[in-house]
Write a protein that holds these residues in place. Structure first.
Motif, PDB file in Angstrom:
ATOM      1  N   GLN A 169     -13.796 -27.616 -30.364  1.00 54.44           N
ATOM      2  CA  GLN A 169     -12.824 -27.459 -29.291  1.00 54.44           C
ATOM      3  C   GLN A 169     -11.548 -28.227 -29.668  1.00 54.44           C
ATOM      4  O   GLN A 169     -11.582 -29.444 -29.839  1.00 54.44           O
ATOM      5  CB  GLN A 169     -13.383 -27.985 -27.962  1.00 54.44           C
ATOM      6  N   GLY A 170     -10.450 -27.506 -29.816  1.00 49.33           N
ATOM      7  CA  GLY A 170      -9.195 -28.147 -30.189  1.00 49.33           C
ATOM      8  C   GLY A 170      -9.240 -28.797 -31.553  1.00 49.33           C
ATOM      9  O   GLY A 170      -8.550 -29.787 -31.795  1.00 49.33           O
ATOM     10  N   GLY A 171     -10.075 -28.265 -32.460  1.00 50.24           N
ATOM     11  CA  GLY A 171     -10.191 -28.832 -33.804  1.00 50.24           C
ATOM     12  C   GLY A 171     -11.196 -29.953 -33.921  1.00 50.24           C
ATOM     13  O   GLY A 171     -11.456 -30.422 -35.034  1.00 50.24           O
ATOM     14  N   ASP A 172     -11.779 -30.419 -32.812  1.00 47.71           N
ATOM     15  CA  ASP A 172     -12.760 -31.498 -32.826  1.00 47.71           C
ATOM     16  C   ASP A 172     -14.164 -30.931 -32.654  1.00 47.71           C
ATOM     17  O   ASP A 172     -14.374 -29.964 -31.918  1.00 47.71           O
ATOM     18  CB  ASP A 172     -12.482 -32.516 -31.716  1.00 47.71           C
ATOM     19  N   ILE A 173     -15.135 -31.559 -33.329  1.00 46.18           N
ATOM     20  CA  ILE A 173     -16.539 -31.175 -33.196  1.00 46.18           C
ATOM     21  C   ILE A 173     -17.119 -31.937 -32.007  1.00 46.18           C
ATOM     22  O   ILE A 173     -17.192 -33.165 -32.022  1.00 46.18           O
ATOM     23  CB  ILE A 173     -17.322 -31.486 -34.483  1.00 46.18           C
ATOM     24  N   ILE A 174     -17.521 -31.217 -30.979  1.00 42.72           N
ATOM     25  CA  ILE A 174     -18.018 -31.823 -29.739  1.00 42.72           C
ATOM     26  C   ILE A 174     -19.517 -32.049 -29.872  1.00 42.72           C
ATOM     27  O   ILE A 174     -20.279 -31.119 -30.147  1.00 42.72           O
ATOM     28  CB  ILE A 174     -17.707 -30.935 -28.528  1.00 42.72           C
ATOM     29  N   THR A 175     -19.948 -33.313 -29.670  1.00 41.17           N
ATOM     30  CA  THR A 175     -21.367 -33.668 -29.744  1.00 41.17           C
ATOM     31  C   THR A 175     -21.862 -34.308 -28.446  1.00 41.17           C
ATOM     32  O   THR A 175     -22.991 -34.790 -28.409  1.00 41.17           O
ATOM     33  CB  THR A 175     -21.603 -34.639 -30.908  1.00 41.17           C
ATOM     34  N   ASP A 176     -21.057 -34.329 -27.415  1.00 40.49           N
ATOM     35  CA  ASP A 176     -21.471 -34.904 -26.138  1.00 40.49           C
ATOM     36  C   ASP A 176     -22.495 -33.994 -25.462  1.00 40.49           C
ATOM     37  O   ASP A 176     -22.336 -32.758 -25.432  1.00 40.49           O
ATOM     38  CB  ASP A 176     -20.248 -35.089 -25.237  1.00 40.49           C
ATOM     39  N   LYS A 177     -23.547 -34.582 -24.904  1.00 35.88           N
ATOM     40  CA  LYS A 177     -24.637 -33.800 -24.321  1.00 35.88           C
ATOM     41  C   LYS A 177     -24.153 -32.956 -23.147  1.00 35.88           C
ATOM     42  O   LYS A 177     -24.464 -31.759 -23.043  1.00 35.88           O
ATOM     43  CB  LYS A 177     -25.762 -34.731 -23.873  1.00 35.88           C
ATOM     44  N   LYS A 178     -23.412 -33.566 -22.252  1.00 36.12           N
ATOM     45  CA  LYS A 178     -22.945 -32.828 -21.078  1.00 36.12           C
ATOM     46  C   LYS A 178     -21.991 -31.707 -21.473  1.00 36.12           C
ATOM     47  O   LYS A 178     -22.050 -30.599 -20.927  1.00 36.12           O
ATOM     48  CB  LYS A 178     -22.266 -33.790 -20.109  1.00 36.12           C
ATOM     49  N   ALA A 179     -21.120 -31.988 -22.440  1.00 43.61           N
ATOM     50  CA  ALA A 179     -20.155 -30.962 -22.865  1.00 43.61           C
ATOM     51  C   ALA A 179     -20.866 -29.802 -23.553  1.00 43.61           C
ATOM     52  O   ALA A 179     -20.505 -28.637 -23.342  1.00 43.61           O
ATOM     53  CB  ALA A 179     -19.118 -31.589 -23.799  1.00 43.61           C
ATOM     54  N   MET A 180     -21.883 -30.097 -24.395  1.00 46.56           N
ATOM     55  CA  MET A 180     -22.621 -29.023 -25.064  1.00 46.56           C
ATOM     56  C   MET A 180     -23.386 -28.172 -24.058  1.00 46.56           C
ATOM     57  O   MET A 180     -23.418 -26.937 -24.175  1.00 46.56           O
ATOM     58  CB  MET A 180     -23.573 -29.624 -26.105  1.00 46.56           C
ATOM     59  N   LYS A 181     -24.002 -28.824 -23.090  1.00 48.27           N
ATOM     60  CA  LYS A 181     -24.740 -28.061 -22.065  1.00 48.27           C
ATOM     61  C   LYS A 181     -23.790 -27.208 -21.231  1.00 48.27           C
ATOM     62  O   LYS A 181     -24.080 -26.043 -20.926  1.00 48.27           O
ATOM     63  CB  LYS A 181     -25.523 -29.028 -21.186  1.00 48.27           C
ATOM     64  N   LYS A 182     -22.653 -27.771 -20.876  1.00 51.04           N
ATOM     65  CA  LYS A 182     -21.678 -27.036 -20.081  1.00 51.04           C
ATOM     66  C   LYS A 182     -21.124 -25.853 -20.859  1.00 51.04           C
ATOM     67  O   LYS A 182     -20.907 -24.764 -20.301  1.00 51.04           O
ATOM     68  CB  LYS A 182     -20.554 -27.984 -19.666  1.00 51.04           C
ATOM     69  N   ASN A 183     -20.902 -26.031 -22.150  1.00 52.48           N
ATOM     70  CA  ASN A 183     -20.390 -24.937 -22.983  1.00 52.48           C
ATOM     71  C   ASN A 183     -21.395 -23.790 -23.072  1.00 52.48           C
ATOM     72  O   ASN A 183     -21.015 -22.617 -23.039  1.00 52.48           O
ATOM     73  CB  ASN A 183     -20.076 -25.474 -24.376  1.00 52.48           C
ATOM     74  N   TYR A 184     -22.683 -24.119 -23.174  1.00 57.39           N
ATOM     75  CA  TYR A 184     -23.704 -23.064 -23.238  1.00 57.39           C
ATOM     76  C   TYR A 184     -23.837 -22.329 -21.902  1.00 57.39           C
ATOM     77  O   TYR A 184     -23.995 -21.104 -21.868  1.00 57.39           O
ATOM     78  CB  TYR A 184     -25.041 -23.677 -23.640  1.00 57.39           C
ATOM     79  N   LEU A 185     -23.775 -23.068 -20.799  1.00 57.99           N
ATOM     80  CA  LEU A 185     -23.924 -22.425 -19.500  1.00 57.99           C
ATOM     81  C   LEU A 185     -22.764 -21.487 -19.180  1.00 57.99           C
ATOM     82  O   LEU A 185     -22.915 -20.549 -18.394  1.00 57.99           O
ATOM     83  CB  LEU A 185     -24.038 -23.489 -18.404  1.00 57.99           C
ATOM     84  N   ARG A 186     -21.606 -21.716 -19.795  1.00 58.01           N
ATOM     85  CA  ARG A 186     -20.463 -20.846 -19.556  1.00 58.01           C
ATOM     86  C   ARG A 186     -20.406 -19.675 -20.536  1.00 58.01           C
ATOM     87  O   ARG A 186     -19.566 -18.792 -20.382  1.00 58.01           O
ATOM     88  CB  ARG A 186     -19.171 -21.660 -19.684  1.00 58.01           C
ATOM     89  N   SER A 187     -21.247 -19.642 -21.519  1.00 60.20           N
ATOM     90  CA  SER A 187     -21.160 -18.624 -22.572  1.00 60.20           C
ATOM     91  C   SER A 187     -21.836 -17.325 -22.143  1.00 60.20           C
ATOM     92  O   SER A 187     -22.656 -17.285 -21.216  1.00 60.20           O
ATOM     93  CB  SER A 187     -21.808 -19.150 -23.855  1.00 60.20           C
ATOM     94  N   GLN A 188     -21.483 -16.269 -22.865  1.00 59.48           N
ATOM     95  CA  GLN A 188     -22.092 -14.962 -22.622  1.00 59.48           C
ATOM     96  C   GLN A 188     -23.558 -14.964 -23.042  1.00 59.48           C
ATOM     97  O   GLN A 188     -24.374 -14.239 -22.461  1.00 59.48           O
ATOM     98  CB  GLN A 188     -21.318 -13.889 -23.409  1.00 59.48           C
ATOM     99  N   ARG A 189     -23.878 -15.797 -24.028  1.00 64.19           N
ATOM    100  CA  ARG A 189     -25.256 -15.827 -24.506  1.00 64.19           C
ATOM    101  C   ARG A 189     -26.205 -16.351 -23.428  1.00 64.19           C
ATOM    102  O   ARG A 189     -27.344 -15.882 -23.319  1.00 64.19           O
ATOM    103  CB  ARG A 189     -25.342 -16.705 -25.754  1.00 64.19           C
ATOM    104  N   PHE A 190     -25.781 -17.308 -22.633  1.00 65.74           N
ATOM    105  CA  PHE A 190     -26.648 -17.827 -21.564  1.00 65.74           C
ATOM    106  C   PHE A 190     -26.978 -16.735 -20.557  1.00 65.74           C
ATOM    107  O   PHE A 190     -28.116 -16.627 -20.083  1.00 65.74           O
ATOM    108  CB  PHE A 190     -25.963 -19.013 -20.888  1.00 65.74           C
TER     109      PHE A 190
END
Length: 595
Positions: A169-190
């Motif tokens: 996200q924005g060139g940075d690799i996100i490894t935060d647990k809450k951010a990763m979970k939130k990203n998956y819940l917003r995705s089409q794959r979920f």
């Protein structure tokens, strides 16, 4: 005995005096050279390596003294002592990673393999269980056991793996647990993962165990395509997997068609007409054979009788022509991509042969050109390595060049002590060249503008009166022509012929490239200039002028008595003196008589 002792002492003293004279001469030449050329530094001076190079850790990533010592664990049982298995300890202390890199983590690729296997179970066996009478009350519990095991894999993929995947996200690799979970819940794959786990199995209590209620399980196709991408990235020959996957597509389309044909035959009545399946033999094999003949449009099938059979057959023909043409086109693309390099090599070779035939190049030269093409292609897998790396960023090209060439270049005596970053910049300028047997790498008398590093093969240095005597054979890792890079004032002419002995792969560094690099490293430039002058002096000095401890004579000549000392002895003899000089004069007479 006294004479031999005195001669031995005289020889030792003479050798020592000669060594002192030689050291004084070398010291005088260095001081003189430093006064003439201000760029020359002392022997103790060497450029300071870059901080990044100085702080580089050891290959293991840890200092040798910081490595923890492994403890031996033992367990006692009865009267014996057994050593515990290390993998048990690792398994007990293993912790599941808080974040997973989906691009490089092999554990995630292995997990995707199990997810894809569960997805294939549903895609292949749901149509079979729906059309053919293979699911019976006697074996229904086995089918349900595997079904719910696949559902468990789907559920673990959603809860454990997908919520831990890193993202950018924005060139940075996100490894935060809450951010990763939130990203998956917003995705089409979920959304698709939740849709494929709809609990339609609850309708089993009302309509019975109908395999079509599990059809949403086939919607987890995103995991299949992700597994394909990750697997192709780690395979060395990915085109083989692509061919297998395309073949599986064709087999699956035939599989679905055979299931539909059996369902149509059961709908019309088995054996009711000549077009439907008559119910004899293995039902799946017979229907699959019919599907192959229909989709590939081989012909020889019985004509449909009813309107339902005619419509079904027409749809089969249209689908078969479309599916088969798509499969052939995809297979052509896969094979074409796998042989793209070979096709390029053949086109280059054909163009070169056509050019040589047009200008009537001698047959011997044409054969050597063909040999060069074949050997270069089979040894490197490409005709020009620079074409492969031109699309990569400068940092990645440097990383590849360090892994391939640094061990060879770092051993060159001319570059030892130079700035490490300068050597890194030099690695990117190296150019690979292939020489055929008996090819002249360089000839005596020509201007030297390159340095050569032998990557593979051997070269021979020729000399002698006829210029054909082999003076030395250089093997892989050897370097020659390095003095020509820094020589000036006519000192950069080749002094011997160098011929390839067999096929030889060489790295070439041109003089202009080195000069462009040295502009940014003045300290290394001074060091290289001093080393080049020193090597030139040692090469141009005659052999009889090279002094050293190894050149001393077995019986060195007797040193001449100094004139002043002889005059003092003669005066003592005339005066009849009996002091120290008189006794020394008498001693010398005795030595002369003994000799």
């Amino acid at each position: 005995r006294i004479g031999s002792a005195s001669s031995l002492s005289s020889a030792i003293i003479n050798t020592r005096l000669q060594e002192l004279v030689r050291l004084f001469k070398e010291r005088t030449e260095k001081v003189k050279e430093k006064l003439i050329d201000s760029d020359v530094t002392s022997d103790d001076e060497s450029p300071v390596a870059s901080p990044a190079a100085a702080a580089a850790p050891a290959p293991g990533g840890e200092l040798e003294g910081d490595k923890p010592l492994g403890d031996d664990h033992y367990c006692e049982m009865l009267c014996c002592t057994f050593k515990r298995r290390p993998w048990l300890e690792r398994l007990k202390s293993y912790q599941f990673p808080s974040s997973i890199d989906p691009l490089t983590n092999l554990m995630y690729v292995l997990w995707l393999f199990f997810v894809v296997m569960a997805w294939n179970w549903n895609c292949w066996l749901i149509p079979v269980r729906w059309a053919f009478p293979y699911q019976t009350p006697a074996n229904i519990h086995y089918w349900l056991l595997v079904d719910y095991l696949c559902d468990l894999i789907y559920l673990l993929d959603i809860l454990i793996f997908q919520t831990r995947l890193q993202f950018v996200q924005g060139g940075d690799i996100i490894t935060d647990k809450k951010a990763m979970k939130k990203n998956y819940l917003r995705s089409q794959r979920f959304k698709m993962d939740v849709l494929c786990l709809l609990p339609l199995d609850l309708l089993y209590f009302k309509v019975g165990v109908n395999p079509l209620l599990r059809f949403p399980r086939c919607l987890k196709y995103m995991a299949f395509f992700e597994f394909n991408n990750r697997l192709e990235a780690i395979l060395t020959k990915a085109y083989i997997y692509r061919v297998i996957r395309t073949t599986a597509y064709l087999l699956y389309s035939l599989h679905v068609n055979s299931c539909l044909y059996y369902w149509a035959s059961a709908y019309e009545g088995l054996g009711s007409t000549t077009w439907v399946y008559d119910g004899e033999g293995n039902s799946y094999i017979r229907c699959y054979y019919w599907a192959v003949k229909t989709l590939i449009t081989i012909g020889g099938l019985p004509d449909p009788k009813t309107l339902f059979e005619i419509v079904f057959q027409l749809l089969n023909y249209f689908t078969g022509v479309f599916a088969f043409s798509v499969m052939i086109g995809q297979m052509r693309d896969v094979v074409g991509a796998a042989t793209a390099g070979q096709t390029y090599y053949r086109s280059c070779m054909d163009s070169t042969i056509k050019y040589m035939n047009f200008y009537r190049i001698p047959r011997a030269v044409q054969n050597r050109v063909k040999t060069w093409y074949e050997y270069t292609w089979h040894s490197q897998g490409m005709l020009d390595e620079s074409e492969l790396l031109v699309q990569l960023p400068d940092k990645m090209r440097l990383d590849i060049a360090i892994d391939v060439n640094y061990n060879i270049v770092s051993k060159v005596a001319l570059f030892q002590g130079c700035d490490r970053q300068m050597i890194f910049d030099m690695l990117k300028r190296l150019r690979s060249v292939v020489y055929l047997p008996n090819d002249y790498v360089c000839k005596k008398g020509e201007i030297g503008r390159e340095m050569y590093i032998i990557q593979a093969g051997q070269v021979q240095v020729l000399g002698g009166p006829d210029g054909k005597s082999v003076l030395v054979t250089l093997k892989a890792g050897s370097v020659f022509g390095e003095i020509s890079l820094l020589a000036a004032g006519g000192g950069n002419r080749r002094t011997a012929n160098v011929v390839a002995h067999g096929f030889a792969n060489l790295f070439i560094l041109e003089k202009k490239d080195l000069n462009e690099i040295l502009v940014h490293y003045p300290e290394s430039q001074k060091l290289l200039r001093k080393k080049a002058k020193k090597m030139l002096r040692s090469n141009n000095k005659p052999k009889d002028e090279k002094g050293g401890p190894g050149d001393a004579l077995v019986i060195p000549p007797k040193a001449e008595t100094p004139k002043l000392f002889r005059a003092a002895l003669a005066a003592t003899g005339r005066m009849g003196g009996k002091g120290p000089l008189g006794r020394l004069r008498w001693r010398l007479k005795e030595l002369q008589e003994l000799q």
